[in-house]
Scaffold this motif. Structure first.
Motif, short mmCIF file in Angstrom:
data_model
loop_
_atom_site.label_atom_id
_atom_site.label_comp_id
_atom_site.label_asym_id
_atom_site.label_seq_id
_atom_site.Cartn_x
_atom_site.Cartn_y
_atom_site.Cartn_z
N MET A 139 40.98 -51.61 94.41
CA MET A 139 41.75 -52.10 93.28
C MET A 139 40.88 -52.93 92.34
SD MET A 139 44.82 -50.91 93.57
CE MET A 139 45.72 -51.94 92.42
N ALA A 140 40.00 -53.75 92.92
CA ALA A 140 39.14 -54.59 92.10
C ALA A 140 38.23 -53.74 91.21
CB ALA A 140 38.30 -55.51 92.99
N LEU A 141 37.63 -52.71 91.78
CA LEU A 141 36.73 -51.86 90.99
C LEU A 141 37.48 -51.07 89.92
CD1 LEU A 141 34.27 -50.61 93.74
CD2 LEU A 141 33.84 -52.32 91.97
N ASP A 142 38.74 -50.75 90.19
CA ASP A 142 39.53 -50.01 89.21
C ASP A 142 39.76 -50.81 87.93
OD1 ASP A 142 39.75 -47.70 90.69
OD2 ASP A 142 41.75 -48.15 91.48
N VAL A 143 39.77 -52.14 88.02
CA VAL A 143 40.01 -52.96 86.82
C VAL A 143 38.73 -53.57 86.27
CG1 VAL A 143 42.36 -53.50 87.55
CG2 VAL A 143 40.52 -55.10 88.08
N THR A 150 27.60 -51.41 87.69
CA THR A 150 28.88 -51.13 87.06
C THR A 150 29.90 -50.72 88.14
OG1 THR A 150 28.44 -48.79 86.69
CG2 THR A 150 27.69 -50.34 84.98
N ALA A 151 31.16 -50.79 87.78
CA ALA A 151 32.19 -50.39 88.74
C ALA A 151 31.98 -48.95 89.19
CB ALA A 151 33.57 -50.57 88.13
N ALA A 152 31.62 -48.08 88.25
CA ALA A 152 31.38 -46.68 88.60
C ALA A 152 30.21 -46.54 89.57
CB ALA A 152 31.14 -45.86 87.34
N GLU A 153 29.14 -47.30 89.34
CA GLU A 153 27.98 -47.26 90.24
C GLU A 153 28.34 -47.76 91.63
OE1 GLU A 153 24.47 -47.94 86.87
OE2 GLU A 153 25.33 -49.65 87.95
N MET A 154 29.15 -48.81 91.69
CA MET A 154 29.55 -49.35 92.99
C MET A 154 30.40 -48.35 93.77
SD MET A 154 28.25 -52.40 93.52
CE MET A 154 26.79 -51.56 92.91
N LYS A 155 31.23 -47.60 93.07
CA LYS A 155 32.05 -46.60 93.76
C LYS A 155 31.21 -45.47 94.32
CE LYS A 155 36.40 -47.30 91.27
NZ LYS A 155 37.43 -46.69 90.39
N ARG A 156 30.03 -45.22 93.73
CA ARG A 156 29.14 -44.16 94.21
C ARG A 156 28.13 -44.66 95.22
NH1 ARG A 156 28.95 -42.95 88.53
NH2 ARG A 156 26.87 -43.89 88.45
N ASN A 157 28.00 -45.98 95.35
CA ASN A 157 27.01 -46.57 96.25
C ASN A 157 27.44 -46.33 97.71
OD1 ASN A 157 25.95 -48.79 98.02
ND2 ASN A 157 24.88 -49.37 96.15
N SER A 159 33.87 -58.35 89.20
CA SER A 159 34.38 -58.58 90.54
C SER A 159 33.28 -59.06 91.48
CB SER A 159 34.99 -57.30 91.12
OG SER A 159 36.22 -57.01 90.51
N LEU A 160 33.68 -59.92 92.41
CA LEU A 160 32.83 -60.31 93.53
C LEU A 160 33.43 -59.71 94.79
CD1 LEU A 160 32.23 -64.13 92.83
CD2 LEU A 160 30.72 -62.22 92.28
N LEU A 161 32.68 -58.85 95.45
CA LEU A 161 33.14 -58.19 96.65
C LEU A 161 32.36 -58.71 97.85
CD1 LEU A 161 33.17 -54.51 95.29
CD2 LEU A 161 34.99 -56.23 95.13
#
Length: 234
Positions: free
Chosen positions: A196-200, A217-224, A31-33
């Motif tokens: 939603m983007a990070l979930d997929v 990683t998506a998990a790292e971005m959710k914790r950032n 994903s690009l956020l």
């Protein structure tokens, strides 16, 4: 699979991308956020050949693509589903899908792929003779994705697939993105709905004013903490 190295791109005198380096691994969802105007869609346009980089390089499966014309990039296996759907409103659903396969030579396999698209989007099978302009926004988004899949992409570029859709349709579109990924298509996703983007996704990059400000990683971005404050509402 896809590698961008120090890519700079301009719109006239305006610097849109400032040294973008990133990669997309095979069979992953990346994903690009970022906020509006950060350069996310410009990255996709540059990859797909609609905008040539001023400097830097783009490689796909080990070969340079940054000076190829868009049709040659499609033939290599990179297909973009543009923002705001951009279906052909005066053509039928079937005709829109058929246009997606224009670059293919394996015509006998194209018929099979119609069935695969209708398996993903059953509503489209009931509307093959309807003009695309008569479809709802969600159905047009399904048609745009289906049209992209008719090219049998190795890498599918999705630009804001949830834009303007009701929440229940957003859930459906992202469920379909998961299915497409599980079927083996690599996906590079631009999406305002960061949750939603990070979930997929397997991996994500954050863009700010044409530069990458964070990745992981998506998990790292959710914790950032910065990503959470800016894009995840917490």
């Amino acid at each position: 699979m896809l590698q961008l190295d120090d890519v700079h791109a301009n719109y006239g005198s305006v610097k849109a991308l400032r040294g973008i380096s990133m990669k997309v691994e095979r069979h992953s969802v990346v994903s690009l956020l970022g906020a509006n105007g950060a350069g996310k869609s410009t990255v996709l346009k540059t990859i797909s050949g609609l905008l040539h980089p001023r400097s830097g390089s783009i490689s796909f499966e080990g070969e340079r693509t940054d000076r190829l014309k868009p049709d040659r990039i499609v033939s290599r296996g990179i297909v973009m589903v543009p923002e705001a759907r951009q279906v052909f409103p005066e053509l039928t659903v079937y005709e829109n899908l058929r246009l997606g396969s224009y670059s293919r030579r394996d015509r006998s396999e194209v018929v099979k792929d119609y069935d695969d698209v209708f398996d993903l989007f059953p509503i489209l099978k009931t509307k093959t003779k309807d003009f695309a302009g008569t479809l709802s926004g969600g159905q047009q988004q399904m048609l745009a994705i289906g049209r992209g899949l008719m090219a049998r992409p190795k890498l599918l570029l999705l630009d804001e697939p949830s834009l303007g859709l009701a929440p229940i349709l957003v859930q459906e579109i992202f469920s379909i993105i998961r299915t497409i990924s599980k079927r083996g298509t690599t996906i590079l996703l631009v999406e305002q709905n960061a949750n939603m983007a990070l979930d997929v996704s397997d991996y994500a990059y954050v863009l700010e004013t044409g530069e990458i400000s964070a990745e992981g990683t998506a998990a790292e971005m959710k914790r950032n903490d910065e990503v959470r404050r800016s894009y995840l509402g917490g």
